[in-house]
Design a protein around this motif. Structure first.
Motif, PDB file in Angstrom:
ATOM      1  N   ASP A  32      12.278  31.520  58.160  1.00 41.02           N
ATOM      2  CA  ASP A  32      12.794  31.210  56.821  1.00 41.02           C
ATOM      3  C   ASP A  32      13.751  30.024  56.908  1.00 41.02           C
ATOM      4  O   ASP A  32      14.867  30.160  57.410  1.00 41.02           O
ATOM      5  N   PRO A  33      13.353  28.847  56.421  1.00 37.99           N
ATOM      6  CA  PRO A  33      14.212  27.661  56.550  1.00 37.99           C
ATOM      7  C   PRO A  33      15.544  27.788  55.817  1.00 37.99           C
ATOM      8  O   PRO A  33      16.519  27.132  56.193  1.00 37.99           O
ATOM      9  N   THR A  34      15.617  28.649  54.798  1.00 34.61           N
ATOM     10  CA  THR A  34      16.888  28.805  54.072  1.00 34.61           C
ATOM     11  C   THR A  34      17.926  29.532  54.920  1.00 34.61           C
ATOM     12  O   THR A  34      19.124  29.465  54.638  1.00 34.61           O
ATOM     13  N   ALA A  35      17.468  30.233  55.986  1.00 39.09           N
ATOM     14  CA  ALA A  35      18.406  30.981  56.836  1.00 39.09           C
ATOM     15  C   ALA A  35      19.351  30.051  57.575  1.00 39.09           C
ATOM     16  O   ALA A  35      20.474  30.448  57.934  1.00 39.09           O
ATOM     17  N   PHE A  36      18.929  28.791  57.771  1.00 42.06           N
ATOM     18  CA  PHE A  36      19.759  27.864  58.542  1.00 42.06           C
ATOM     19  C   PHE A  36      21.052  27.492  57.824  1.00 42.06           C
ATOM     20  O   PHE A  36      21.947  26.908  58.434  1.00 42.06           O
ATOM     21  N   ARG A  37      21.158  27.841  56.540  1.00 37.94           N
ATOM     22  CA  ARG A  37      22.400  27.568  55.809  1.00 37.94           C
ATOM     23  C   ARG A  37      23.584  28.270  56.456  1.00 37.94           C
ATOM     24  O   ARG A  37      24.719  27.812  56.361  1.00 37.94           O
ATOM     25  N   ARG A  38      23.302  29.399  57.112  1.00 39.41           N
ATOM     26  CA  ARG A  38      24.387  30.160  57.762  1.00 39.41           C
ATOM     27  C   ARG A  38      25.055  29.372  58.889  1.00 39.41           C
ATOM     28  O   ARG A  38      26.176  29.675  59.286  1.00 39.41           O
ATOM     29  N   LEU A  39      24.346  28.381  59.423  1.00 40.78           N
ATOM     30  CA  LEU A  39      24.893  27.615  60.546  1.00 40.78           C
ATOM     31  C   LEU A  39      26.002  26.668  60.109  1.00 40.78           C
ATOM     32  O   LEU A  39      26.839  26.275  60.920  1.00 40.78           O
ATOM     33  N   GLY A  40      26.005  26.292  58.835  1.00 40.58           N
ATOM     34  CA  GLY A  40      27.031  25.368  58.342  1.00 40.58           C
ATOM     35  C   GLY A  40      26.691  23.923  58.660  1.00 40.58           C
ATOM     36  O   GLY A  40      25.872  23.623  59.536  1.00 40.58           O
ATOM     37  N   SER A  41      27.329  23.025  57.966  1.00 37.94           N
ATOM     38  CA  SER A  41      27.033  21.599  58.113  1.00 37.94           C
ATOM     39  C   SER A  41      27.522  21.031  59.442  1.00 37.94           C
ATOM     40  O   SER A  41      27.058  19.985  59.893  1.00 37.94           O
ATOM     41  N   GLY A  42      28.457  21.731  60.091  1.00 41.37           N
ATOM     42  CA  GLY A  42      29.013  21.224  61.345  1.00 41.37           C
ATOM     43  C   GLY A  42      28.158  21.517  62.566  1.00 41.37           C
ATOM     44  O   GLY A  42      28.443  21.013  63.658  1.00 41.37           O
ATOM     45  N   PHE A  43      27.109  22.310  62.412  1.00 41.58           N
ATOM     46  CA  PHE A  43      26.270  22.681  63.555  1.00 41.58           C
ATOM     47  C   PHE A  43      25.406  21.491  63.961  1.00 41.58           C
ATOM     48  O   PHE A  43      24.685  20.912  63.152  1.00 41.58           O
ATOM     49  N   GLY A  44      25.470  21.130  65.245  1.00 36.09           N
ATOM     50  CA  GLY A  44      24.761  19.944  65.704  1.00 36.09           C
ATOM     51  C   GLY A  44      23.468  20.220  66.432  1.00 36.09           C
ATOM     52  O   GLY A  44      22.790  19.293  66.887  1.00 36.09           O
ATOM     53  N   GLY A  45      23.090  21.490  66.563  1.00 39.53           N
ATOM     54  CA  GLY A  45      21.882  21.838  67.306  1.00 39.53           C
ATOM     55  C   GLY A  45      20.619  21.711  66.492  1.00 39.53           C
ATOM     56  O   GLY A  45      20.628  21.274  65.331  1.00 39.53           O
ATOM     57  N   ARG A  46      19.514  22.119  67.095  1.00 38.94           N
ATOM     58  CA  ARG A  46      18.209  22.025  66.432  1.00 38.94           C
ATOM     59  C   ARG A  46      17.972  23.238  65.537  1.00 38.94           C
ATOM     60  O   ARG A  46      18.333  24.362  65.869  1.00 38.94           O
ATOM     61  N   ARG A  47      17.321  22.972  64.411  1.00 34.71           N
ATOM     62  CA  ARG A  47      16.873  24.020  63.505  1.00 34.71           C
ATOM     63  C   ARG A  47      15.351  23.953  63.476  1.00 34.71           C
ATOM     64  O   ARG A  47      14.788  22.960  63.020  1.00 34.71           O
ATOM     65  N   VAL A  48      14.686  24.979  63.979  1.00 34.32           N
ATOM     66  CA  VAL A  48      13.230  24.960  64.101  1.00 34.32           C
ATOM     67  C   VAL A  48      12.636  26.074  63.238  1.00 34.32           C
ATOM     68  O   VAL A  48      12.906  27.255  63.465  1.00 34.32           O
ATOM     69  N   THR A  49      11.837  25.699  62.257  1.00 28.74           N
ATOM     70  CA  THR A  49      11.191  26.679  61.397  1.00 28.74           C
ATOM     71  C   THR A  49       9.884  27.127  62.037  1.00 28.74           C
ATOM     72  O   THR A  49       9.024  26.301  62.361  1.00 28.74           O
ATOM     73  N   GLY A  50       9.746  28.434  62.229  1.00 27.39           N
ATOM     74  CA  GLY A  50       8.528  28.953  62.837  1.00 27.39           C
ATOM     75  C   GLY A  50       8.737  30.358  63.366  1.00 27.39           C
ATOM     76  O   GLY A  50       9.815  30.945  63.231  1.00 27.39           O
ATOM     77  N   VAL A  51       7.671  30.887  63.972  1.00 29.18           N
ATOM     78  CA  VAL A  51       7.711  32.230  64.547  1.00 29.18           C
ATOM     79  C   VAL A  51       8.252  32.139  65.965  1.00 29.18           C
ATOM     80  O   VAL A  51       7.749  31.351  66.775  1.00 29.18           O
ATOM     81  N   GLY A  52       9.245  32.947  66.269  1.00 34.48           N
ATOM     82  CA  GLY A  52       9.966  32.813  67.532  1.00 34.48           C
ATOM     83  C   GLY A  52       9.212  33.173  68.779  1.00 34.48           C
ATOM     84  O   GLY A  52       9.677  32.889  69.880  1.00 34.48           O
TER      85      GLY A  52
END
Length: 222
Positions: A32-52
């Motif tokens: 769910d790409p909307t879940a990445f909102r929890r990381l906040g704007s300061g997070f510098g890592g990768r956000r990968v949408t897909g099945v883990g």
């Protein structure tokens, strides 16, 4: 170290932020790409949408360069499949899976996947499995001379009796955490895969104890 996390719920997001603050690079996978909102704007890592547990998704997250993998999605089955893929397909040694059903935990533990199965789950428990090293103090006496600490134990000790560990390191094992529950060891208790070892020791002997636990048993001993 590069660390891949499957699941960007509250736990996954907190884990990602903590690891990044400690200087690690992090990739978070969630369907769910909307879940990445929890990381906040300061997070510098990768956000990968897909099945883990999809190998291509994991490659996109940098699993081939990773030193650790955490499966903390909301599904037990997804977590254990992803953990096994990381361990067996990509050779990741430091793997941990969050399991909601403690009845399943023992089965998964036998597969060699450390699990966090307690309801009172904390990011600290997962961090200790992903970044195993040294001693983690849990309690100190008022004088500071004696402390209780969880000490990272070499896999070489697995299958050996706690009594041998005590004899060769000169410390007292206060208790073990096994499958999320504390147990008091006897002279016949054998260290198993996934056990966390809690030791009572003198504060000035921490370095010596850490070294002995990390090296494994002496050759030729019994």
């Amino acid at each position: 170290m590069h660390i891949v996390i499957m699941g960007c719920g509250r736990v996954g997001a907190a884990l990602a932020q903590t690891l990044e603050q400690q200087g690690h690079t992090v990739a978070v996978v969630d369907r769910d790409p909307t879940a990445f909102r929890r990381l906040g704007s300061g997070f510098g890592g990768r956000r990968v949408t897909g099945v883990g547990f999809d190998q291509d998704t994991l490659r996109e997250a940098g699993i081939e360069d990773a030193g650790a993998f955490a499966a903390v999605s909301s599904g037990d089955n997804s977590n254990i499949i992803a953990a096994r893929v990381a361990r067996e397909m990509f050779g990741i040694e430091n793997v941990a899976a969050r399991i909601y059903d403690p009845r399943r935990a023992e089965v998964y533990q036998r597969l060699g996947i450390p699990t966090v199965a307690t309801v009172r789950w904390t990011a600290d428990q997962m961090l200790r499995r992903l970044l195993p090293s040294g001693a983690e103090p849990l309690w100190r006496d008022p004088s500071g001379g004696v402390q209780l600490a969880e000490v990272h134990t070499s896999p070489a000790w697995i299958g050996h009796k706690i009594s041998r560990l005590q004899d060769e390191t000169g410390v007292r094992v206060a208790f073990l955490t096994r499958l999320g529950e504390a147990i008091l060891p006897t002279s016949q208790t054998v260290l198993q895969e996934g056990d966390l070892v809690h030791v009572m020791m003198r504060t000035d002997e921490i370095a010596k104890v850490e070294e002995a636990f990390a090296e494994g048993p002496e050759e030729g001993g019994h």
